[in-house]
Scaffold this motif. Structure first.
Motif, PDB file in Angstrom:
ATOM      1  N   THR A  12      -8.014   1.940   0.879  1.00 42.36           N
ATOM      2  CA  THR A  12      -8.110   2.375  -0.511  1.00 42.36           C
ATOM      3  C   THR A  12      -7.440   1.360  -1.422  1.00 42.36           C
ATOM      4  O   THR A  12      -6.598   0.582  -0.982  1.00 42.36           O
ATOM      5  CB  THR A  12      -7.471   3.769  -0.708  1.00 42.36           C
ATOM      6  OG1 THR A  12      -7.763   4.224  -2.025  1.00 42.36           O
ATOM      7  CG2 THR A  12      -5.980   3.751  -0.485  1.00 42.36           C
ATOM      8  N   SER A  13      -7.812   1.392  -2.669  1.00 40.33           N
ATOM      9  CA  SER A  13      -7.200   0.527  -3.669  1.00 40.33           C
ATOM     10  C   SER A  13      -5.838   1.085  -4.062  1.00 40.33           C
ATOM     11  O   SER A  13      -5.639   2.301  -4.091  1.00 40.33           O
ATOM     12  CB  SER A  13      -8.105   0.453  -4.895  1.00 40.33           C
ATOM     13  OG  SER A  13      -7.448  -0.218  -5.949  1.00 40.33           O
ATOM     14  N   TYR A  14      -4.922   0.206  -4.384  1.00 37.96           N
ATOM     15  CA  TYR A  14      -3.599   0.611  -4.853  1.00 37.96           C
ATOM     16  C   TYR A  14      -3.734   1.537  -6.062  1.00 37.96           C
ATOM     17  O   TYR A  14      -3.027   2.536  -6.178  1.00 37.96           O
ATOM     18  CB  TYR A  14      -2.775  -0.633  -5.210  1.00 37.96           C
ATOM     19  CG  TYR A  14      -1.421  -0.323  -5.784  1.00 37.96           C
ATOM     20  CD1 TYR A  14      -0.354  -0.025  -4.950  1.00 37.96           C
ATOM     21  CD2 TYR A  14      -1.204  -0.323  -7.158  1.00 37.96           C
ATOM     22  CE1 TYR A  14       0.900   0.270  -5.466  1.00 37.96           C
ATOM     23  CE2 TYR A  14       0.039  -0.033  -7.685  1.00 37.96           C
ATOM     24  CZ  TYR A  14       1.085   0.263  -6.838  1.00 37.96           C
ATOM     25  OH  TYR A  14       2.322   0.554  -7.347  1.00 37.96           O
ATOM     26  N   ASN A  15      -4.686   1.216  -6.951  1.00 34.69           N
ATOM     27  CA  ASN A  15      -4.874   2.007  -8.172  1.00 34.69           C
ATOM     28  C   ASN A  15      -5.390   3.413  -7.882  1.00 34.69           C
ATOM     29  O   ASN A  15      -5.233   4.309  -8.717  1.00 34.69           O
ATOM     30  CB  ASN A  15      -5.832   1.291  -9.126  1.00 34.69           C
ATOM     31  CG  ASN A  15      -5.263  -0.031  -9.574  1.00 34.69           C
ATOM     32  OD1 ASN A  15      -4.064  -0.175  -9.754  1.00 34.69           O
ATOM     33  ND2 ASN A  15      -6.118  -1.013  -9.739  1.00 34.69           N
ATOM     34  N   TYR A  49      -7.826  -8.527  -0.180  1.00 40.34           N
ATOM     35  CA  TYR A  49      -6.453  -8.623   0.314  1.00 40.34           C
ATOM     36  C   TYR A  49      -5.856  -7.225   0.345  1.00 40.34           C
ATOM     37  O   TYR A  49      -6.122  -6.403  -0.535  1.00 40.34           O
ATOM     38  CB  TYR A  49      -5.615  -9.544  -0.576  1.00 40.34           C
ATOM     39  CG  TYR A  49      -6.036 -10.990  -0.451  1.00 40.34           C
ATOM     40  CD1 TYR A  49      -5.544 -11.774   0.578  1.00 40.34           C
ATOM     41  CD2 TYR A  49      -6.928 -11.553  -1.343  1.00 40.34           C
ATOM     42  CE1 TYR A  49      -5.932 -13.094   0.705  1.00 40.34           C
ATOM     43  CE2 TYR A  49      -7.327 -12.873  -1.219  1.00 40.34           C
ATOM     44  CZ  TYR A  49      -6.824 -13.640  -0.197  1.00 40.34           C
ATOM     45  OH  TYR A  49      -7.214 -14.936  -0.073  1.00 40.34           O
ATOM     46  N   ALA A  50      -5.046  -6.958   1.367  1.00 39.08           N
ATOM     47  CA  ALA A  50      -4.466  -5.621   1.528  1.00 39.08           C
ATOM     48  C   ALA A  50      -3.110  -5.713   2.212  1.00 39.08           C
ATOM     49  O   ALA A  50      -2.777  -6.724   2.839  1.00 39.08           O
ATOM     50  CB  ALA A  50      -5.407  -4.744   2.342  1.00 39.08           C
ATOM     51  N   ILE A  64      -5.081  -4.808  -2.608  1.00 37.64           N
ATOM     52  CA  ILE A  64      -4.281  -5.335  -3.702  1.00 37.64           C
ATOM     53  C   ILE A  64      -5.147  -6.305  -4.492  1.00 37.64           C
ATOM     54  O   ILE A  64      -5.760  -7.204  -3.915  1.00 37.64           O
ATOM     55  CB  ILE A  64      -3.020  -6.067  -3.173  1.00 37.64           C
ATOM     56  CG1 ILE A  64      -2.197  -5.149  -2.273  1.00 37.64           C
ATOM     57  CG2 ILE A  64      -2.200  -6.627  -4.321  1.00 37.64           C
ATOM     58  CD1 ILE A  64      -1.619  -3.937  -2.947  1.00 37.64           C
ATOM     59  N   ASP A  65      -5.202  -6.129  -5.809  1.00 36.08           N
ATOM     60  CA  ASP A  65      -5.946  -7.061  -6.650  1.00 36.08           C
ATOM     61  C   ASP A  65      -5.206  -8.387  -6.695  1.00 36.08           C
ATOM     62  O   ASP A  65      -4.016  -8.432  -7.006  1.00 36.08           O
ATOM     63  CB  ASP A  65      -6.094  -6.511  -8.076  1.00 36.08           C
ATOM     64  CG  ASP A  65      -6.984  -5.283  -8.130  1.00 36.08           C
ATOM     65  OD1 ASP A  65      -7.885  -5.166  -7.268  1.00 36.08           O
ATOM     66  OD2 ASP A  65      -6.792  -4.445  -9.024  1.00 36.08           O
ATOM     67  N   VAL A  66      -5.930  -9.459  -6.383  1.00 35.95           N
ATOM     68  CA  VAL A  66      -5.338 -10.789  -6.372  1.00 35.95           C
ATOM     69  C   VAL A  66      -6.181 -11.680  -7.267  1.00 35.95           C
ATOM     70  O   VAL A  66      -7.401 -11.731  -7.133  1.00 35.95           O
ATOM     71  CB  VAL A  66      -5.317 -11.372  -4.937  1.00 35.95           C
ATOM     72  CG1 VAL A  66      -4.801 -12.793  -4.951  1.00 35.95           C
ATOM     73  CG2 VAL A  66      -4.477 -10.503  -4.024  1.00 35.95           C
ATOM     74  N   LYS A  67      -5.544 -12.382  -8.186  1.00 38.65           N
ATOM     75  CA  LYS A  67      -6.230 -13.347  -9.040  1.00 38.65           C
ATOM     76  C   LYS A  67      -6.202 -14.676  -8.319  1.00 38.65           C
ATOM     77  O   LYS A  67      -5.148 -15.216  -8.021  1.00 38.65           O
ATOM     78  CB  LYS A  67      -5.523 -13.457 -10.388  1.00 38.65           C
ATOM     79  CG  LYS A  67      -5.930 -14.628 -11.219  1.00 38.65           C
ATOM     80  CD  LYS A  67      -6.982 -14.247 -12.230  1.00 38.65           C
ATOM     81  CE  LYS A  67      -7.258 -15.360 -13.200  1.00 38.65           C
ATOM     82  NZ  LYS A  67      -8.271 -16.275 -12.809  1.00 38.65           N
ATOM     83  N   ILE A  68      -7.390 -15.178  -8.016  1.00 40.03           N
ATOM     84  CA  ILE A  68      -7.500 -16.464  -7.334  1.00 40.03           C
ATOM     85  C   ILE A  68      -7.788 -17.522  -8.377  1.00 40.03           C
ATOM     86  O   ILE A  68      -8.720 -17.409  -9.160  1.00 40.03           O
ATOM     87  CB  ILE A  68      -8.606 -16.431  -6.265  1.00 40.03           C
ATOM     88  CG1 ILE A  68      -8.266 -15.381  -5.224  1.00 40.03           C
ATOM     89  CG2 ILE A  68      -8.789 -17.801  -5.641  1.00 40.03           C
ATOM     90  CD1 ILE A  68      -9.330 -15.183  -4.181  1.00 40.03           C
ATOM     91  N   ASP A  69      -6.962 -18.563  -8.394  1.00 39.78           N
ATOM     92  CA  ASP A  69      -7.136 -19.662  -9.340  1.00 39.78           C
ATOM     93  C   ASP A  69      -8.247 -20.552  -8.823  1.00 39.78           C
ATOM     94  O   ASP A  69      -8.052 -21.328  -7.904  1.00 39.78           O
ATOM     95  CB  ASP A  69      -5.825 -20.440  -9.472  1.00 39.78           C
ATOM     96  CG  ASP A  69      -5.874 -21.480 -10.562  1.00 39.78           C
ATOM     97  OD1 ASP A  69      -6.858 -21.494 -11.322  1.00 39.78           O
ATOM     98  OD2 ASP A  69      -4.920 -22.272 -10.659  1.00 39.78           O
TER      99      ASP A  69
END
Length: 109
Positions: A12-15, A49-50, A64-69
């Protein structure tokens, strides 16, 4: 004889966690998720990612939402330095041109 309790396994999503469970996750990872985070590859080629998180009844894999550059270094440099990057020769030419019309009194010599 001991009875083995089988836990549910949920992704599940953290949110999507309740606020109580979100607080428990934060307590488990007080310094952030970076050290515990894992990349999970899906069969279709996507990934997420989790971090693992367990309660008495459920074993979670929390997305976990991860912003990839994804900006290349060249594009990053271009944005940082605007559109024009001057070299040392161009900078010294600019300085010489601005001093040409000046007298010794203007230069404080």
């Amino acid at each position: 004889m001991t009875k083995h309790i089988v836990k549910k396994h949920l992704v599940t999503s953290y949110n999507n966690l309740s606020s109580e469970l979100q607080e428990s996750v934060k307590e488990l990872y007080p310094n952030g998720f970076a050290d515990a985070m894992m990349r999970v590859d899906k069969p279709n080629g996507d990934f997420f990612y989790a971090v693992p998180f367990e309660t008495d009844e459920v074993s979670y894999l929390v997305k976990i939402d991860v912003k990839i550059d994804d900006i290349s270094e060249e594009e990053d440099d271009k944005e940082y330095y605007d559109d024009e990057i001057k070299g040392a020769d161009e900078l010294s030419d600019d300085n010489n041109q601005s001093e040409e019309g000046m007298t010794d009194d203007d230069l404080d010599i």
